[in-house]
Design a protein around this motif. Structure first.
Motif, mmCIF file in Angstrom:
data_model
loop_
_atom_site.group_PDB
_atom_site.id
_atom_site.type_symbol
_atom_site.label_atom_id
_atom_site.label_comp_id
_atom_site.label_asym_id
_atom_site.label_seq_id
_atom_site.Cartn_x
_atom_site.Cartn_y
_atom_site.Cartn_z
ATOM 1 N N ASP A 79 2.235 -5.497 6.812
ATOM 2 C CA ASP A 79 1.481 -4.266 7.200
ATOM 3 C C ASP A 79 2.344 -3.967 8.608
ATOM 4 N N HIS B 65 -3.832 7.968 7.679
ATOM 5 C CA HIS B 65 -3.086 7.571 6.448
ATOM 6 C C HIS B 65 -2.575 8.598 5.630
ATOM 7 N N GLU C 119 2.589 -1.165 15.209
ATOM 8 C CA GLU C 119 1.975 -2.081 14.060
ATOM 9 C C GLU C 119 2.718 -3.358 14.000
ATOM 10 N N ASP D 209 4.305 3.695 8.370
ATOM 11 C CA ASP D 209 3.304 2.577 8.194
ATOM 12 C C ASP D 209 3.481 2.351 6.796
ATOM 13 N N GLU E 268 -2.249 -2.924 16.251
ATOM 14 C CA GLU E 268 -1.433 -1.603 15.831
ATOM 15 C C GLU E 268 -2.464 -0.517 16.691
ATOM 16 N N TYR F 244 1.130 -1.062 -0.106
ATOM 17 C CA TYR F 244 0.135 -0.048 -0.009
ATOM 18 C C TYR F 244 1.062 1.369 -0.022
ATOM 19 N N HIS G 238 -6.490 -6.095 12.119
ATOM 20 C CA HIS G 238 -7.291 -6.713 11.028
ATOM 21 C C HIS G 238 -6.351 -7.822 10.471
ATOM 22 N N HIS H 184 -6.077 -5.352 4.157
ATOM 23 C CA HIS H 184 -6.701 -5.464 5.004
ATOM 24 C C HIS H 184 -7.783 -6.796 4.548
HETATM 25 N N1 GLY Z 1 -1.414 0.413 6.632
HETATM 26 C C1 GLY Z 1 -2.805 0.459 6.816
HETATM 27 C C2 GLY Z 1 -3.350 0.002 7.954
HETATM 28 O O1 GLY Z 1 -2.521 -0.108 9.061
HETATM 29 O O2 GLY Z 1 -4.275 -0.632 8.317
#
Ligand code: GLY
Ligand code: MN
Ligand code: MN
Length: 412
Positions: free
Chosen positions: A266, A238, A380, A255, A365, A224, A341, A348
């Motif tokens: 992630d 974000h 996270e 992140d 996270e 991402y 998640h 996700h």
């Molecule tokens: N990087 C997106 C999240 O942590 O959900």
């Protein structure tokens, strides 16, 4: 032409799917090449459709997979577009409907795509007589004329995705190996960014060091867009503009993660741009860290993400003292997102809300974001659920303030 296919894993997934449906036909298209003029291209023109990948691990575009279950007999057919030598001089070798295609895919019947429509006429005929047809009905495939509701109008057409999503929630050994690799690459990138950090750098310079670390360690692409937020931007969840110049005393929230073999990590780390946490930054950091640890200590089969979220918030509440003023730090004003998640082929991933089972991989996270102080902290990590609890996958990236300061001191 892509990586070796784990033929045992993909065969087992197809068999498990056909067992689930018992009787019916499954039709799954591969992705198309993206249009370099019209689509927003990240770093190459193609990423396979997740459902097609799950059952084939092939990165071939415009292919189709047809599975049929009829009592004890199952049939698996892969349809491939024709090879075009002139085109391959531009874009590289492609898999063809020949013995190489059979060997590399591990699928015994590989046919040219021209024969698909003839086969589909038989599927349509069977569908009209009550043989269910399962197709992935999501925005990317709904447009396919071959699987639109119209193509099988009057037949028993069902959406394949809920079944596939429930299978994807629990990762098999091959998927876990891919996730571990994606996580390890991501960890290397985070360490590279921490090492490169100096006050006065632009966020995009940190991003360059981070993504250089990903690519040097074999990342296929980003999972991402990388979030590199310093000072005030550390409180925007974000933020991925990454254009601000850092200042001495800033915290930086990164992140970011790499994708490898279609699976993405992630990971978030928060560190001081100058390598030393202030007492205030450390106090907030340690509260987030403690909340994450409390959630991790409760990871076990049967618990839900919602319950883990409540455990992390309770820890924060009970240990906040006056750190966040009148409210405690778990308040939605400061910890304004969920605890985590599942991850997998999507960052996700599917399976949110489902009680944890061994083989699920989740993020933990927690964060605290104090806008008035331009101070945001998120930590996270990616955690594999095991029969006994959880396994940290991303703890190769320093997590404690001591470990972060030590690493950053070593690079000065
Ligand atoms: N990087 C997106 C999240 O942590 O959900
Ligand atoms: Mn996440
Ligand atoms: Mn993240």
């Amino acid at each position: 032409m892509g990586r070796p296919v784990d033929i045992a894993a993909t065969t087992a997934r197809r068999r498990a799917l056909l067992q689930r449906i018992g009787r019916g036909t499954v039709l799954i298209p591969a992705a198309h090449e993206r249009n370099i003029e019209q689509d927003y291209v990240q770093d190459n023109d193609f990423r396979q459709n997740n459902t097609f990948y799950y059952f084939t691990e092939l990165e071939t575009q415009d292919a189709w997979l047809l599975l049929t279950a009829r009592g004890d007999t199952v049939e698996t057919v892969l349809f491939l577009p024709p090879r075009m030598p002139a085109q391959e001089r531009w874009t590289g070798l492609r898999l063809g409907a020949d013995s190489v295609g059979v060997r590399l895919s591990g699928i015994g019947t590989v046919l040219p795509i021209d024969s698909l429509d003839g086969r589909l006429r038989r599927v349509r005929f069977a569908a009209l007589r009550g043989m269910p047809v399962y197709v992935p009905l999501d925005p990317s495939t709904r447009e396919e004329s071959r699987i639109s509701d119209v193509a099988f109008a009057g037949g028993d057409v069902r959406n394949l995705l809920p079944i596939v999503d429930s299978m994807r929630a629990v990762k098999d050994a091959d998927e876990i190996a891919r996730l571990r690799r994606a996580v390890n690459i991501s960890v290397a990138g985070h360490i590279a960014a921490m090492r490169a950090a100096r006050p006065g750098m632009y966020e995009y310079e940190l991003e360059a060091a981070l993504e250089d670390g990903f690519r040097r360690n074999g990342a296929d692409r980003l999972g991402y867009p990388s979030i590199v937020g310093s000072g005030p931007n550390s409180t925007t969840l974000h933020y991925d503009v990454n254009r601000r110049r850092t200042e001495n005393g800033d915290l930086v929230v990164i992140d970011a993660a790499a994708e490898w073999g279609q699976y993405t990590a992630d990971v978030t780390r928060t560190f001081p741009i100058n390598g030393r946490f202030t007492a205030r930054q450390k106090a907030i950091y340690d509260l987030v860290l403690g909340a994450q640890q409390a959630a991790f200590d409760s990871v076990r089969p049967g618990i839900t993400m919602g319950q883990l979220d409540a455990i992390a918030r309770r820890y924060m509440r009970e240990h906040s003292a006056a750190l966040c003023g009148e409210k405690t730090c778990d308040d939605r004003e400061y910890f304004n997102h969920g605890l985590g998640h599942p991850i997998g082929m999507d960052v996700h991933d599917v399976g949110f809300g489902r009680p944890l089972e061994p083989g699920m991989v989740i993020t933990l996270e927690p964060g605290i974001y104090l806008q008035s102080e331009k101070l945001g902290v998120r930590i996270e990590d990616d955690v594999l659920v095991t029969a006994r609890g959880g396994e940290w996958l991303s703890d190769g990236a320093p997590r404690t303030t001591d470990a972060i300061e030590r690493l950053m001191r070593g690079s000065r």
